[in-house]
Design an enzyme around this catalytic site. Structure first.
Site, PDB file in Angstrom:
ATOM      1  N   SER A  27       0.841  -1.199   0.000  1.00 45.38           N
ATOM      2  CA  SER A  27       0.000   0.000   0.000  1.00 45.38           C
ATOM      3  C   SER A  27       0.880   1.254   0.000  1.00 45.38           C
ATOM      4  O   SER A  27       1.762   1.403  -0.853  1.00 45.38           O
ATOM      5  CB  SER A  27      -0.937  -0.052   1.210  1.00 45.38           C
ATOM      6  N   ASP A  81      -8.753  -6.656  -4.374  1.00 48.02           N
ATOM      7  CA  ASP A  81      -8.389  -5.336  -3.848  1.00 48.02           C
ATOM      8  C   ASP A  81      -9.031  -4.268  -4.722  1.00 48.02           C
ATOM      9  O   ASP A  81      -8.606  -4.042  -5.855  1.00 48.02           O
ATOM     10  CB  ASP A  81      -6.861  -5.203  -3.847  1.00 48.02           C
ATOM     11  N   HIS A 111      -7.888  -5.261  -0.025  1.00 49.85           N
ATOM     12  CA  HIS A 111      -6.614  -4.565   0.102  1.00 49.85           C
ATOM     13  C   HIS A 111      -5.775  -5.164   1.231  1.00 49.85           C
ATOM     14  O   HIS A 111      -4.545  -5.236   1.129  1.00 49.85           O
ATOM     15  CB  HIS A 111      -6.896  -3.085   0.357  1.00 49.85           C
TER      16      HIS A 111
END
Lengths: 384, 384
Positions: B156, B328, B361
């Site tokens: 991320s 995601d 995610h």
């Protein structure tokens, strides 16, 4: 077909019902008022009436305008659909828009006077469900002298009402038109609603829902939980648009072309969201927003049938029009397909259209050609 | 391979840098401290060092535990990745975790004393960017006697740092491992961040970011904008999970099996979200959360190249490992593919894996077999 026209200047009406209404929650209302509007003429056989049900933030002002000097600002929310020469053609249909029970635009709701206390209901207004809305709308149906609706139509939460009509009063609806809707919210849908609710409830100006009684110092108008309602609308708005459409409309475009390194508006999407939030917080009632999100969460015709949607829809007798939009990630096409399959399993006549439109959930409000063409075709096929 | 083991009891360290640091915003810090942890041993050639960069809510405590009596509660956030016999094997690698500048876990940030005022920085702490984080991490790199990282790895926002390292210091990183990341936020990504920020900023307890100085009556501990931070985390959390996973984990399961018709917790998903929000609001600093969301928004290596990502990544010399996760929807696989294509256009060596995992995610934090197998394979291939 003539060039589509506006229904023109319109005015809301109200109907008051003095008989108590028992609600799904077990509570009851001693009586209630519904605000509504009508467009077109009821025919002699009373067979051409169409009810338009509104979604989370809608109301009874579906078409036309209130002020000729401010047509655009006072236009109905589905004006592109309803009017002479439009898909829901008022030369043929008698169209009714209604503000739901618990609303904040003229129907009895949290802002109304509680006869027991002489003060606004506020948090004491009972939670209402889609079933309760249908029950209230049925009283209006009687009041208007309509035995059966030619069609009940709605998008999103409005589509749930169109579906519920077919279950609650199978003999009083000939066509159910369920658009951009779902047979029940997903966990993610509920999660977004819960964030919206917590934003409102945790706003110190919410005062446990009794904010109408609170006034800012030296100010005659009451304070409202604007900050929470604004956040609720901002997060809701993200789910109404598609990722692609946001990318196309806003992308990473900056307001001033460079980074400012503070928390003012930098990207255009921030400006848009704040504007949507501010505008909504000025005009909508937080208690109504709260209860409408709960009506969404609760809606699940299959609940009483142990989750079996086929069994739940067995009562329906209407024909169905179901439509979904490819980029709608709030109520994706697969959710509409669940409804379609369950109806087909029950031998119902179903027209289903999956419309290619980049506007996400809000697509149901737009006048895209394919969408309006299938709506027109279906509505023209309704025998009066 | 032996049975994977824990790095065991660990303790954070700090390094203080007295030379001023010029930030991307034009502001500068007179000096700063970084909190960090290390696992494993730096080899004689100093060629086995791996930097783990953290995401929005992470910190330097990557692996091991602080308290043998409370292992689970004090476990590092990526403990499943780092340890003897784990994919990032501490028998082979010297692993470093660092709390970023502006953080709230020991590095200089908004909670730190502003030497100019003798009070906490609060809102006066300058906004920092991913580039600034890399510049600060470079000082730590010098401090540890490391010329070049064998790898920089992150998920991320951590993946953005791994990518930026390859652009900022191409000679000081041999492998860049960019997981569940994106070359730049989309309008929708920015929109969710903006809702989170507005939730915090509009909390009356935020006091313009100077809440550390405010105390509740008779209370020695400062007040914090918990309500806003809680909302920010709730909305963030929705975007970390996949719709499918939420459906599977929570669905429409009710806490008490029936509707209660009030605003208490009814659905399990509400309980989960509130719990996540409450927990986070107790332990994280709102100013740090704000500035980290801005670092996310600003990140865009292509900005200086007129949006041309190929041109932006031309400086990189490292080899790359890029991974994304099928469910995601925050940083979808296509966003990772943009990075992969731009790297390939520049003739870089790229390994790319699109991992089938239902956890959205947050998949990058899990120890799913395929994911850990490709990580292990790539890391084993790094020549020391």
């Amino acid at each position: 077909m003539n060039h589509p026209q506006s229904v023109g200047l319109v005015a809301p009406q109200t109907a008051t019902f003095n008989e108590a209404l028992s609600l799904k929650s077990g509570a009851s209302l001693p009586g209630f008022t519904l605000a509504y509007e009508t467009y077109g003429q009821l025919n002699a056989a009373h067979s051409n009436a169409v009810l338009v049900c509104h979604a989370l933030s809608g109301n009874h002002h579906v078409a036309g305008f209130y002020d000729p000097e401010n047509r655009k600002q006072t236009l109905g929310w589905w004006d592109n659909l309803v009017g002479p020469g439009k898909p829901l053609d008022t030369r043929r249909f008698f169209v009714v828009g209604v503000n739901n029970l618990g609303g904040c635009h003229g129907s009895t709701g949290p802002m109304s006077m509680n006869p027991e206390t002489g003060k606004p209901y506020g948090a004491d207004f009972p939670l209402v469900t889609v079933e309760d809305w249908i029950a209230a709308q049925a009283r209006l149906t009687d009041h208007l002298g309509i035995d059966a609706w030619a069609a009940v139509i709605g998008g999103s939460l409005g589509g749930m009402q169109a579906l519920q009509w077919a279950l609650e009063y199978p003999e009083r609806i000939r066509h159910s038109m369920v658009i951009a809707s779902t047979p029940r919210l997903s966990a993610q849908n509920i999660a977004f609603n819960e964030v919206a609710r917590q934003a409102i409830i945790s706003d110190p100006d919410f005062h446990g829902g009794h904010y109408y009684e609170h006034h800012a110092d030296g100010n005659a108008t009451g304070i409202t939980p604007k900050s929470g309602l604004r956040l609720a609308r901002m997060v809701g708005h993200i789910t109404y648009l598609s990722d692609d459409q946001m990318a196309e409309k806003f992308g990473r475009r900056m307001r001033h072309g460079k980074h400012h390194f503070n928390y003012d508006i930098e990207f255009e999407i921030e400006s848009y969201l704040r504007h949507q939030g501010d505008k909504f917080a000025e005009t909508f009632d937080a208690n109504t927003y709260l209860l409408a999100t709960k009506a969404l969460d609760y809606f699940d015709p299959s609940f009483a049938c142990g989750g079996d949607l086929d069994a739940a829809l067995a009562r329906a007798r209407a024909d169905f029009f179901v439509a979904s939009f490819t980029t709608d990630w709030r109520f994706a096409p697969e959710r509409s397909r669940e409804i379609v399959y369950a109806l087909l399993h029950n031998g119902r006549n179903v027209s289903y259209a999956e419309i290619d439109c980049d506007a996400g959930h809000d697509s149901f409000l737009l006048a895209t050609p394919h969408y309006h063409a299938v709506l027109t075709a279906y509505l023209e096929g309704i025998v009066l």
